[in-house]
Design a protein around this motif. Structure first.
Motif, mmCIF file in Angstrom:
data_model
loop_
_atom_site.group_PDB
_atom_site.id
_atom_site.type_symbol
_atom_site.label_atom_id
_atom_site.label_comp_id
_atom_site.label_asym_id
_atom_site.label_seq_id
_atom_site.Cartn_x
_atom_site.Cartn_y
_atom_site.Cartn_z
ATOM 1 N N ASP A 19 10.564 -8.978 -3.630
ATOM 2 C CA ASP A 19 9.539 -7.587 -3.498
ATOM 3 C C ASP A 19 10.140 -6.342 -3.589
ATOM 4 O OD1 ASP A 19 7.300 -9.355 -2.748
ATOM 5 O OD2 ASP A 19 8.154 -9.465 -0.579
ATOM 6 N N THR A 20 9.376 -5.459 -3.638
ATOM 7 C CA THR A 20 9.394 -4.011 -3.700
ATOM 8 C C THR A 20 8.502 -3.417 -2.793
ATOM 9 O OG1 THR A 20 8.118 -3.188 -5.536
ATOM 10 C CG2 THR A 20 10.446 -3.728 -6.122
ATOM 11 N N GLU A 48 11.729 4.225 -0.870
ATOM 12 C CA GLU A 48 11.621 3.095 -1.631
ATOM 13 C C GLU A 48 12.487 2.117 -1.663
ATOM 14 O OE1 GLU A 48 11.147 2.763 -6.572
ATOM 15 O OE2 GLU A 48 11.740 4.493 -5.879
ATOM 16 N N LEU A 65 14.421 -0.484 -3.587
ATOM 17 C CA LEU A 65 14.801 -0.884 -4.980
ATOM 18 C C LEU A 65 14.932 -2.302 -5.262
ATOM 19 C CD1 LEU A 65 17.120 2.047 -6.038
ATOM 20 C CD2 LEU A 65 14.825 1.780 -6.062
ATOM 21 N N ASP A 66 15.511 -3.226 -4.087
ATOM 22 C CA ASP A 66 15.803 -4.440 -4.378
ATOM 23 C C ASP A 66 15.872 -5.125 -2.963
ATOM 24 O OD1 ASP A 66 16.592 -7.006 -5.553
ATOM 25 O OD2 ASP A 66 18.489 -6.189 -6.181
ATOM 26 N N HIS A 90 18.286 -4.882 2.422
ATOM 27 C CA HIS A 90 17.385 -3.842 1.835
ATOM 28 C C HIS A 90 17.965 -2.930 1.170
ATOM 29 C CE1 HIS A 90 15.197 -6.077 5.045
ATOM 30 N NE2 HIS A 90 14.321 -6.026 4.448
ATOM 31 N N ASP A 110 4.844 -3.931 -1.439
ATOM 32 C CA ASP A 110 4.006 -3.703 -2.614
ATOM 33 C C ASP A 110 3.168 -4.840 -2.717
ATOM 34 O OD1 ASP A 110 2.793 -3.443 -5.231
ATOM 35 O OD2 ASP A 110 4.363 -2.296 -6.128
#
Length: 237
Positions: free
Chosen positions: A47-48, A55, A57-58, A68, A84
């Motif tokens: 997921d993002t 944000e 990123l990965d 995270h 997201d």
């Protein structure tokens, strides 16, 4: 500390709060006591979204913990996370569609799925068979979509490995297994995110077939991806 994986119980959960239990890489790598973010695992992409407004990123699976990876360092001991949703739901459609497609192929022709890959644009599964005819492809695609139209429920259960009978592919893991079941069709040990009924998979489209190392590779798309590709192909034609 082990990370509680909220997506195991609810793939539709997108907003959550959590405590920060560890940091690394100057605050760019964050560990939480619990998370709804799915890490890259089992062929499914991560997921993002945003964590504390930053944000994501990965998301990386580190056995008992989930890392995270953030665009900028995060401060504070408690954070709000937001997954997201469009990306998550797209992944749910593709992953559940793969379970359905593999089950239909096994039920109809007895061919096991050897490996699976989920990409950003399309996904593939490799079958343990040397060739497949256009008629067989059409039959599999038609049957898969018929089951989608039926809206069969998809159930997630947690079972002891020694009691988990009827799995499409036997698991080598011990302890507790997370089992994803499509009613009257499939039972698979899986840690991924899935939709609640087959109808949410949307249309399933097999676009490409190729032979790879004495096996057959099917490229497929589900849901919004299938609709978008069909529209693009129509405009090109």
């Amino acid at each position: 500390m082990m990370t509680t994986r909220l997506y195991y119980d609810d793939s539709y959960l997108t907003d959550f709060t959590a405590a920060v239990v560890d940091r690394a890489d100057g605050g760019h790598r964050i560990y939480l006591d619990r998370t709804a973010f799915y890490p890259t695992s089992g062929g499914q992409l991560s997921d993002t979204g945003r964590l504390g407004g930053i944000e994501v990123l990965d998301v990386v699976d580190e056995d008992e913990r989930i890392a995270h990876l953030l665009a900028v360092p995060l401060d504070g001991d408690r954070v709000e996370g937001r997954v997201d949703w469009p990306r998550r739901f797209d992944h749910m459609q593709q992953h559940t569609g793969q379970h359905l497609l593999s089950a239909v192929v096994a039920e109809r022709f007895g061919w096991p799925t050897v490996s699976v890959h989920f990409g950003d644009d399309a996904s593939t599964l490799d079958l343990d068979v040397e060739s497949i005819t256009p008629e067989q492809i059409a039959a599999v695609e038609t049957r898969a979509n018929e089951i989608i139209w039926e809206g069969r429920p998809i159930i997630v259960s947690f079972e002891r490995a020694e009691d988990a009978a009827g799995l499409r592919k036997a698991s080598t893991r011990g302890g507790t297994l997370r089992v994803v079941s499509i009613r009257d069709l499939d039972r698979s040990a899986c840690g991924g995110t899935h939709v609640r009924t087959t109808s949410e998979i949307g249309p399933l489209l097999i676009r490409k077939v190729e032979r790879v190392r004495k096996q057959v590779r099917l490229e497929f798309l589900c849901g919004g991806r299938a609709l978008g590709r069909a529209r693009a192909d129509q405009e090109l034609l």
